[in-house]
Design a protein around this motif. Sequence first.
Motif, mmCIF file in Angstrom:
data_model
loop_
_atom_site.group_PDB
_atom_site.id
_atom_site.type_symbol
_atom_site.label_atom_id
_atom_site.label_comp_id
_atom_site.label_asym_id
_atom_site.label_seq_id
_atom_site.Cartn_x
_atom_site.Cartn_y
_atom_site.Cartn_z
ATOM 1 N N PRO A 71 0.829 -1.208 0.000
ATOM 2 C CA PRO A 71 0.000 0.000 0.000
ATOM 3 C C PRO A 71 0.867 1.263 0.000
ATOM 4 O O PRO A 71 1.801 1.400 0.785
ATOM 5 C CB PRO A 71 -0.795 -0.101 1.306
ATOM 6 C CG PRO A 71 -0.765 -1.557 1.659
ATOM 7 C CD PRO A 71 0.553 -2.074 1.141
ATOM 8 N N GLY A 72 0.583 2.160 -0.916
ATOM 9 C CA GLY A 72 1.290 3.432 -0.975
ATOM 10 C C GLY A 72 2.626 3.409 -1.704
ATOM 11 O O GLY A 72 3.258 4.446 -1.864
ATOM 12 N N ALA A 73 3.073 2.249 -2.161
ATOM 13 C CA ALA A 73 4.359 2.167 -2.863
ATOM 14 C C ALA A 73 4.253 2.846 -4.224
ATOM 15 O O ALA A 73 3.256 2.699 -4.928
ATOM 16 C CB ALA A 73 4.794 0.719 -3.035
ATOM 17 N N SER A 74 5.278 3.576 -4.595
ATOM 18 C CA SER A 74 5.314 4.229 -5.899
ATOM 19 C C SER A 74 5.425 3.190 -7.011
ATOM 20 O O SER A 74 6.244 2.269 -6.915
ATOM 21 C CB SER A 74 6.512 5.175 -5.972
ATOM 22 O OG SER A 74 6.720 5.598 -7.304
ATOM 23 N N SER A 77 9.045 3.057 -8.056
ATOM 24 C CA SER A 77 9.941 3.001 -6.901
ATOM 25 C C SER A 77 11.371 2.631 -7.295
ATOM 26 O O SER A 77 11.602 1.772 -8.149
ATOM 27 C CB SER A 77 9.416 1.962 -5.899
ATOM 28 O OG SER A 77 10.353 1.749 -4.880
ATOM 29 N N TYR A 112 10.304 7.705 8.063
ATOM 30 C CA TYR A 112 9.045 7.069 8.458
ATOM 31 C C TYR A 112 9.107 6.825 9.963
ATOM 32 O O TYR A 112 9.477 5.741 10.404
ATOM 33 C CB TYR A 112 8.846 5.761 7.682
ATOM 34 C CG TYR A 112 8.635 5.997 6.214
ATOM 35 C CD1 TYR A 112 7.345 6.099 5.696
ATOM 36 C CD2 TYR A 112 9.711 6.142 5.353
ATOM 37 C CE1 TYR A 112 7.142 6.333 4.341
ATOM 38 C CE2 TYR A 112 9.521 6.376 3.998
ATOM 39 C CZ TYR A 112 8.238 6.476 3.500
ATOM 40 O OH TYR A 112 8.058 6.707 2.162
ATOM 41 N N ARG A 118 2.163 2.023 13.978
ATOM 42 C CA ARG A 118 3.489 1.689 13.453
ATOM 43 C C ARG A 118 4.466 1.733 14.624
ATOM 44 O O ARG A 118 4.913 2.799 15.031
ATOM 45 C CB ARG A 118 3.907 2.705 12.396
ATOM 46 C CG ARG A 118 5.271 2.405 11.796
ATOM 47 C CD ARG A 118 5.823 3.540 10.944
ATOM 48 N NE ARG A 118 4.990 3.882 9.813
ATOM 49 C CZ ARG A 118 5.044 5.056 9.183
ATOM 50 N NH1 ARG A 118 5.878 5.996 9.579
ATOM 51 N NH2 ARG A 118 4.266 5.299 8.158
ATOM 52 N N TRP A 134 11.356 13.408 2.014
ATOM 53 C CA TRP A 134 9.966 13.351 2.428
ATOM 54 C C TRP A 134 9.835 12.661 3.779
ATOM 55 O O TRP A 134 10.744 12.000 4.257
ATOM 56 C CB TRP A 134 9.115 12.643 1.382
ATOM 57 C CG TRP A 134 9.419 11.191 1.226
ATOM 58 C CD1 TRP A 134 8.838 10.139 1.876
ATOM 59 C CD2 TRP A 134 10.413 10.608 0.377
ATOM 60 N NE1 TRP A 134 9.402 8.947 1.480
ATOM 61 C CE2 TRP A 134 10.365 9.222 0.559
ATOM 62 C CE3 TRP A 134 11.353 11.138 -0.513
ATOM 63 C CZ2 TRP A 134 11.213 8.341 -0.119
ATOM 64 C CZ3 TRP A 134 12.179 10.269 -1.190
ATOM 65 C CH2 TRP A 134 12.100 8.880 -0.993
ATOM 66 N N GLY A 136 6.986 10.128 5.694
ATOM 67 C CA GLY A 136 5.800 9.309 5.424
ATOM 68 C C GLY A 136 5.128 8.847 6.683
ATOM 69 O O GLY A 136 5.576 9.003 7.768
#
Length: 136
Positions: A71-74, A77, A112, A118, A134, A136
């Motif tokens: 989920p959310g992976a480019s 990538s 992250y 998490r 960034w 995340g």
Amino acid sequence: MSVGTYSLAREGDKLLSPHFRVREFACRDGSDPIFVEEELAALLEAIRLHFGCPVAITSGFRTAAHNASIPGASPHSQHLYGRAADFRVEGVSVAAAYAETLLPGKGGIGRYPPRKGRACGWVHLDTRGTKARWTG
């Protein structure tokens, strides 16, 4: 630097640097081959030596199918090309800050941090030619 192609079955125990083996960069789906850029292994080795404790790679090379399942992976990538690793250094919260000193004008560094849902945080590190940062 160049991207090496390795066989998990035949070269899984091969050292890429004094502290990292090919198998640590393997896709979590267990597929073969594995792609790892030499510069990436060298950067992780520098981080390991700086902090003087193990660096756990939580995601290295990814196949397109495995990447699509995250989920959310480019879809583009750097993990797909063997130029990225997600990692953590036990007890060290400033690994991303140190990575910044190694890649001041290029590469991708994603932070992250731990948060609700998490328990552990990690750092994404990649060797792209442009600078990207960034959280995340």
